[in-house]
Motif scaffolding. Structure first.
Motif, PDB file in Angstrom:
ATOM      1  N   VAL A   9       0.853  -1.186   0.000  1.00  0.00           N
ATOM      2  CA  VAL A   9       0.000   0.000   0.000  1.00  0.00           C
ATOM      3  C   VAL A   9       0.892   1.240   0.000  1.00  0.00           C
ATOM      4  CG1 VAL A   9      -1.748   1.274   1.303  1.00  0.00           C
ATOM      5  CG2 VAL A   9      -1.841  -1.231   1.217  1.00  0.00           C
ATOM      6  N   HIS A  10       0.552   2.247  -0.800  1.00  0.00           N
ATOM      7  CA  HIS A  10       1.394   3.439  -0.959  1.00  0.00           C
ATOM      8  C   HIS A  10       1.577   4.192   0.349  1.00  0.00           C
ATOM      9  CE1 HIS A  10       0.191   3.495  -5.476  1.00  0.00           C
ATOM     10  NE2 HIS A  10       1.254   2.761  -5.269  1.00  0.00           N
ATOM     11  N   ASP A  12       1.939   7.415   0.880  1.00  0.00           N
ATOM     12  CA  ASP A  12       1.132   8.629   1.063  1.00  0.00           C
ATOM     13  C   ASP A  12      -0.280   8.286   1.544  1.00  0.00           C
ATOM     14  OD1 ASP A  12       0.425   7.439  -1.300  1.00  0.00           O
ATOM     15  OD2 ASP A  12       0.262   9.299  -2.463  1.00  0.00           O
ATOM     16  N   LEU A  13      -0.778   7.107   1.186  1.00  0.00           N
ATOM     17  CA  LEU A  13      -2.079   6.665   1.676  1.00  0.00           C
ATOM     18  C   LEU A  13      -1.995   6.319   3.164  1.00  0.00           C
ATOM     19  CD1 LEU A  13      -5.003   6.094   0.933  1.00  0.00           C
ATOM     20  CD2 LEU A  13      -4.316   3.784   0.244  1.00  0.00           C
ATOM     21  N   ASP A  65      -5.457   2.569 -10.532  1.00  0.00           N
ATOM     22  CA  ASP A  65      -4.835   2.709  -9.219  1.00  0.00           C
ATOM     23  C   ASP A  65      -5.984   2.778  -8.216  1.00  0.00           C
ATOM     24  OD1 ASP A  65      -3.984   4.409  -6.836  1.00  0.00           O
ATOM     25  OD2 ASP A  65      -2.047   4.036  -7.794  1.00  0.00           O
ATOM     26  N   ASP A  67      -6.012   3.704  -4.939  1.00  0.00           N
ATOM     27  CA  ASP A  67      -5.790   4.496  -3.716  1.00  0.00           C
ATOM     28  C   ASP A  67      -7.038   5.253  -3.272  1.00  0.00           C
ATOM     29  OD1 ASP A  67      -3.266   3.588  -3.467  1.00  0.00           O
ATOM     30  OD2 ASP A  67      -2.253   5.499  -3.797  1.00  0.00           O
ATOM     31  N   ARG A  68      -7.732   5.897  -4.211  1.00  0.00           N
ATOM     32  CA  ARG A  68      -8.919   6.678  -3.823  1.00  0.00           C
ATOM     33  C   ARG A  68     -10.037   5.765  -3.303  1.00  0.00           C
ATOM     34  NH1 ARG A  68      -5.445   9.495  -4.198  1.00  0.00           N
ATOM     35  NH2 ARG A  68      -5.759   9.225  -1.964  1.00  0.00           N
ATOM     36  N   ARG A  70      -9.500   2.873  -1.838  1.00  0.00           N
ATOM     37  CA  ARG A  70      -9.047   2.438  -0.517  1.00  0.00           C
ATOM     38  C   ARG A  70      -9.313   3.516   0.533  1.00  0.00           C
ATOM     39  NH1 ARG A  70      -4.722  -0.552  -3.353  1.00  0.00           N
ATOM     40  NH2 ARG A  70      -4.723  -2.679  -2.501  1.00  0.00           N
ATOM     41  N   GLU A  71      -8.976   4.745   0.189  1.00  0.00           N
ATOM     42  CA  GLU A  71      -9.169   5.849   1.132  1.00  0.00           C
ATOM     43  C   GLU A  71     -10.643   5.946   1.542  1.00  0.00           C
ATOM     44  OE1 GLU A  71      -8.502  10.721   1.319  1.00  0.00           O
ATOM     45  OE2 GLU A  71      -7.987   9.587  -0.493  1.00  0.00           O
ATOM     46  N   ASP A  90      -1.270  -4.457  -4.111  1.00  0.00           N
ATOM     47  CA  ASP A  90      -1.695  -4.643  -5.501  1.00  0.00           C
ATOM     48  C   ASP A  90      -0.794  -5.591  -6.269  1.00  0.00           C
ATOM     49  OD1 ASP A  90      -3.771  -2.815  -5.187  1.00  0.00           O
ATOM     50  OD2 ASP A  90      -2.529  -1.116  -5.808  1.00  0.00           O
ATOM     51  N   GLU A 279      -9.730   4.469 -12.872  1.00  0.00           N
ATOM     52  CA  GLU A 279      -9.114   5.453 -11.985  1.00  0.00           C
ATOM     53  C   GLU A 279      -9.832   6.804 -12.032  1.00  0.00           C
ATOM     54  OE1 GLU A 279      -4.631   7.115 -10.975  1.00  0.00           O
ATOM     55  OE2 GLU A 279      -4.915   5.423 -12.330  1.00  0.00           O
TER      56      GLU A 279
END
Length: 386
Positions: A9-10, A12-13, A65, A67-68, A70-71, A90, A279
């Motif tokens: 997981v990134h 920044d997240l 991607d 991330d959004r 997931r957030e 991922d 995305e």
């Protein structure tokens, strides 16, 4: 478990997760991070991972991607769950699409063998082929349910795509598929040849109007599934508030979440995929998809484990004579759910277990009492005879 093809997981997240309410999902989920590596899955019940692959999509876009999404999901609060969740990160697109398929198949198979239920966040829906192939070594026939406006049979002679993966599932060895059901198909997106082929193969197809008129009719269909794939294109584009999905007809938010919960509550389903994620989807779409995942997990939490031999011993048995047949129904005194027994043919080479029970509804039992053979039973019996 170590899987080199999984990206964490990134970072920044992770910074955004630290600001979440301590009771939110994101503050209580085990994460695959660059610093701490893969989480221990010993006590994990449900594991989420993304697959950034869409090279065989009908409509080409950038690899997604998540991330959004997931957030948005992390910010939700769990129900009264007794489950442990993990996010494994991922699977990035491999050198070839087949490499990606192999990674998905390997990971899903490993998770299932370790009693961890995978939720796959997909790019293109041909990834269901890899999800299905994870059952090759599990020594069982499987039922696939596809929540989709299309059958996705395609031409099995052509290369696999997001609209032809089912054809490959049908013809490619090893043959593990017992039943295929499409929930929410829309006739004008499917040729009459495909509709007739579904009939000839004794597969099940439920039109959008039929499903939405009484969504509870799909509970037995999902209860009989081993794996489920959800194409986001099956959802009304207004519900997603997205210009990418252009269909004015489809499931609304409540309906798709109800189907997701039915899938989760099924004791039999061991993998669940959400496909065709893009995305560029906005805040509303991400919230709906996050809620679809939430409702699936909510269903898993309330499973009654009626698939066990000990639970079935408590079922109430009903026998209904029709012509030369005696249909055998079972009802759970705990949940009130119904099953019908599929005849077992000992001279047929099959992976079906003896005395296989097919989920059905009380309406099927009442129709049988009126000398009407349930269509699902007839199709299952014919498939077992072929």
């Amino acid at each position: 478990m170590e899987f080199d093809f999984l990206s964490p997981v990134h970072e920044d997240l992770l910074d955004e997760i630290r600001n979440l309410n301590p009771l939110a999902i994101g503050a209580n989920i085990k994460l695959h991070t660059e610093r701490s590596g893969m989480p221990d899955l010993e006590a994990v019940n449900v594991a989420i991972f993304g697959v950034s692959e869409n090279r065989r999509a009908e409509k080409k876009t950038e690899a997604p991607d998540f991330d959004r999404l997931r957030e948005t999901f992390y910010g939700l609060f769990p129900g009264n769950w007794k489950l442990n969740l993990a996010d494994l990160g991922d699977i990035r697109a491999g050198a070839t699409v087949e490499d990606t398929y192999f990674a998905v198949q390997t990971l899903v198979e490993s998770l299932i063998k370790n009693d961890v239920l995978p939720i796959i966040l997909g790019g293109s829906q041909d990834l269901i082929y890899a999800q299905y192939r994870a059952y090759d070594n599990l020594d069982q026939m499987v039922n696939l349910v596809n929540i989709d406006r299309n059958f996705d049979l395609g031409d099995a002679e052509k290369p696999i795509s997001s609209h032809s993966y089912v054809g490959k599932i049908v013809v490619d060895q090893p043959y593990n598929l017992f039943n295929y059901s499409t929930v929410g198909y829309q006739t004008y997106y499917n040729s009459q040849d495909e509709i007739e082929l579904m009939e000839r193969l004794f597969f099940e197809a439920y039109r959008l109007g039929e499903v939405t008129s009484d969504i509870s009719l799909m509970e037995p269909i999902l209860r009989s599934a081993d794996l489920v794939g959800l194409d986001l294109g099956a959802i009304d584009s207004a519900a997603l508030n997205s210009s990418f999905f252009k269909s004015p007809n489809g499931f609304n938010g409540r309906e798709i979440c109800a189907l997701s919960r039915y899938a989760g509550i099924s004791d039999k389903i061991s993998s669940f995929g959400v496909y065709e994620y893009q995305e560029q989807l906005g805040e509303q779409a991400n919230m709906l998809i996050a809620q679809i995942i939430w409702y699936f997990i909510e269903g898993v939490n309330y499973r009654t484990n009626e698939n066990t031999i000990s639970a079935k011993k408590e079922f109430i048995k009903y026998q209904v004579p029709i012509d030369d047949e005696v249909l055998v129904f079972f009802k759970s005194p705990v949940s009130g759910r119904w099953w019908i027994e599929i005849p077992f043919l000992s001279n047929v080479n099959t992976k079906l277990k003896r005395h296989t029970l097919l989920p059905c509804s009380e309406a099927d039992y009442l129709e049988a009492c009126n000398q009407v053979i349930p269509e699902r039973w007839y199709k299952a019996k014919r498939k077992n005879e072929v």
